[in-house]
Design a protein around this motif. Structure first.
Motif, PDB file in Angstrom:
ATOM      1  N   ARG A 176     -12.391 -46.959  -2.138  1.00  0.00           N
ATOM      2  CA  ARG A 176     -11.436 -45.869  -2.272  1.00  0.00           C
ATOM      3  C   ARG A 176     -11.592 -45.277  -3.666  1.00  0.00           C
ATOM      4  NH1 ARG A 176      -7.949 -45.963   2.107  1.00  0.00           N
ATOM      5  NH2 ARG A 176      -8.014 -47.913   3.293  1.00  0.00           N
ATOM      6  N   PRO A 177     -11.212 -44.015  -3.887  1.00  0.00           N
ATOM      7  CA  PRO A 177     -11.555 -43.322  -5.134  1.00  0.00           C
ATOM      8  C   PRO A 177     -10.803 -43.779  -6.369  1.00  0.00           C
ATOM      9  CG  PRO A 177     -10.272 -41.906  -3.686  1.00  0.00           C
ATOM     10  CD  PRO A 177     -10.589 -43.122  -2.906  1.00  0.00           C
ATOM     11  N   ASP A 178      -9.946 -44.786  -6.258  1.00  0.00           N
ATOM     12  CA  ASP A 178      -9.256 -45.248  -7.455  1.00  0.00           C
ATOM     13  C   ASP A 178     -10.098 -46.242  -8.264  1.00  0.00           C
ATOM     14  OD1 ASP A 178      -7.127 -47.795  -5.890  1.00  0.00           O
ATOM     15  OD2 ASP A 178      -9.075 -46.971  -5.297  1.00  0.00           O
ATOM     16  N   VAL A 179     -11.269 -46.618  -7.742  1.00  0.00           N
ATOM     17  CA  VAL A 179     -12.188 -47.482  -8.483  1.00  0.00           C
ATOM     18  C   VAL A 179     -13.577 -46.841  -8.491  1.00  0.00           C
ATOM     19  CG1 VAL A 179     -10.936 -49.614  -7.994  1.00  0.00           C
ATOM     20  CG2 VAL A 179     -12.745 -48.847  -6.440  1.00  0.00           C
ATOM     21  N   SER A 180     -14.383 -47.201  -9.491  1.00  0.00           N
ATOM     22  CA  SER A 180     -15.712 -46.597  -9.614  1.00  0.00           C
ATOM     23  C   SER A 180     -16.812 -47.491  -9.033  1.00  0.00           C
ATOM     24  CB  SER A 180     -16.027 -46.298 -11.076  1.00  0.00           C
ATOM     25  OG  SER A 180     -15.990 -47.506 -11.824  1.00  0.00           O
TER      26      SER A 180
ATOM     27  N   LYS B 163     -17.522 -51.144  -6.368  1.00  0.00           N
ATOM     28  CA  LYS B 163     -17.063 -52.289  -5.586  1.00  0.00           C
ATOM     29  C   LYS B 163     -18.276 -53.108  -5.191  1.00  0.00           C
ATOM     30  CE  LYS B 163     -14.281 -53.671  -1.638  1.00  0.00           C
ATOM     31  NZ  LYS B 163     -13.407 -53.193  -0.521  1.00  0.00           N
TER      32      LYS B 163
ATOM     33  N   ASP C 251     -10.709 -39.666   0.943  1.00  0.00           N
ATOM     34  CA  ASP C 251     -10.220 -40.731   0.064  1.00  0.00           C
ATOM     35  C   ASP C 251     -10.570 -42.120   0.587  1.00  0.00           C
ATOM     36  OD1 ASP C 251      -6.739 -40.192   1.103  1.00  0.00           O
ATOM     37  OD2 ASP C 251      -8.532 -40.785   2.220  1.00  0.00           O
ATOM     38  N   TYR C 252     -11.554 -42.185   1.445  1.00  0.00           N
ATOM     39  CA  TYR C 252     -12.022 -43.481   1.944  1.00  0.00           C
ATOM     40  C   TYR C 252     -13.495 -43.314   2.254  1.00  0.00           C
ATOM     41  CZ  TYR C 252     -12.614 -47.426   5.170  1.00  0.00           C
ATOM     42  OH  TYR C 252     -13.044 -48.568   5.809  1.00  0.00           O
TER      43      TYR C 252
ATOM     44  N   LYS D 142     -16.267 -39.779  -8.780  1.00  0.00           N
ATOM     45  CA  LYS D 142     -15.342 -38.806  -8.205  1.00  0.00           C
ATOM     46  C   LYS D 142     -15.614 -37.395  -8.708  1.00  0.00           C
ATOM     47  CE  LYS D 142     -10.410 -38.161  -7.329  1.00  0.00           C
ATOM     48  NZ  LYS D 142      -9.053 -38.734  -7.534  1.00  0.00           N
TER      49      LYS D 142
ATOM     50  N   THR E  58     -10.099 -39.166   5.473  1.00  0.00           N
ATOM     51  CA  THR E  58      -8.859 -38.972   4.737  1.00  0.00           C
ATOM     52  C   THR E  58      -7.770 -39.848   5.332  1.00  0.00           C
ATOM     53  OG1 THR E  58      -8.144 -37.170   6.184  1.00  0.00           O
ATOM     54  CG2 THR E  58      -9.455 -36.572   4.271  1.00  0.00           C
ATOM     55  N   GLU E  59      -6.811 -40.241   4.487  1.00  0.00           N
ATOM     56  CA  GLU E  59      -5.680 -41.032   4.967  1.00  0.00           C
ATOM     57  C   GLU E  59      -4.700 -40.166   5.750  1.00  0.00           C
ATOM     58  OE1 GLU E  59      -4.886 -44.149   4.936  1.00  0.00           O
ATOM     59  OE2 GLU E  59      -5.997 -45.162   3.362  1.00  0.00           O
TER      60      GLU E  59
END
Lengths: 113, 113
Positions: A51-55, A57, A31-32, A68, A94-95
């Motif tokens: 991070r995978p919450d955006v497509s 950057k 996730d990073y 993803k 991973t976090e």
């Protein structure tokens, strides 16, 4: 087992062109996703991360695109300059659990003037 | 300027020798890592440490051990050096429990003859 696969191994681009480096990962827990830049005789240095919450950057001429569902991410260098000539590594982590970076195999970029 | 310092830039050792690679960081980071870098293979994790006197195996720990007696120092030990351990060794440190904030040293180029 290589968990992060990087291509191409080497890349030659003309000054002003676009450099594209691709990475694919297997572990869905990642996730990073950082990209590192390494100049000869130096250690890798963080260039940009996502991070995978955006497509996507973007930081200056550097952009990460993240897919993803395909488990792929890529680095785009716009208006490539001779000073960008370096080795680039993608990585993933991973976090939770083992928080050490897993690296791709590296791409040696040469930008010709 | 924050730093990760590796004691030797180049090292030549004989097969069977016990080899110590030293790494010191001045950032009070909890986490420290040892990677080896080989062409076409990228950076591979050997060992890492989350705290003083603690260590965890990475992906390629065979033939290596580590020591972390003080927070700022992380040593990589090759108990009996072999030619297949000829490589570039990179030390890194990272603060806290997150996945970001890695700082790498400039590396030690070890040649085992």
């Amino acid at each position: 087992q290589q968990q992060v696969k990087q291509s191409p191994q080497s890349l030659i681009v003309q000054k002003g062109g676009i450099s594209i480096i691709n990475c694919a990962y297997e572990n869905t827990a990642f996730d990073y996703f950082p990209w590192y830049q390494q100049f000869p005789g130096k250690g890798p240095a963080l260039l940009i991360a996502i991070r995978p919450d955006v497509s996507e950057k973007k930081e200056g001429r550097f952009t990460i695109s993240f897919n993803k569902s395909a488990k792929q991410f890529s680095l785009h260098i716009m208006d490539s300059q001779p000073g960008d000539s370096a080795t680039y590594f993608c990585a993933a982590s991973t976090e939770t659990g083992r928080r050490a970076l897993t690296f791709g195999s590296g791409t040696r970029l040469q930008v010709q003037p | 300027d924050v730093k990760v310092t590796q004691s030797s830039r180049y090292l030549v050792k004989r097969t069977g020798e016990k080899v110590f690679l030293e790494c010191v960081q001045d950032m009070d980071h909890e986490n420290m890592f040892w990677y080896r870098q080989d062409p076409g293979l990228g950076l591979r994790l050997i060992y890492f440490s989350y705290d003083v006197k603690m260590k965890e195996k990475g992906d390629i720990p065979e033939g290596y051990s580590v020591s972390r007696e003080k927070k700022e120092r992380f040593s990589l030990i090759l108990e009996s050096a072999s030619t297949n351990q000829t490589s570039m060794y990179l030390c890194a440190s990272k603060p806290g429990q997150g996945v970001s904030g890695y700082t790498f040293g400039s590396g030690t180029r070890l040649t085992v003859v």
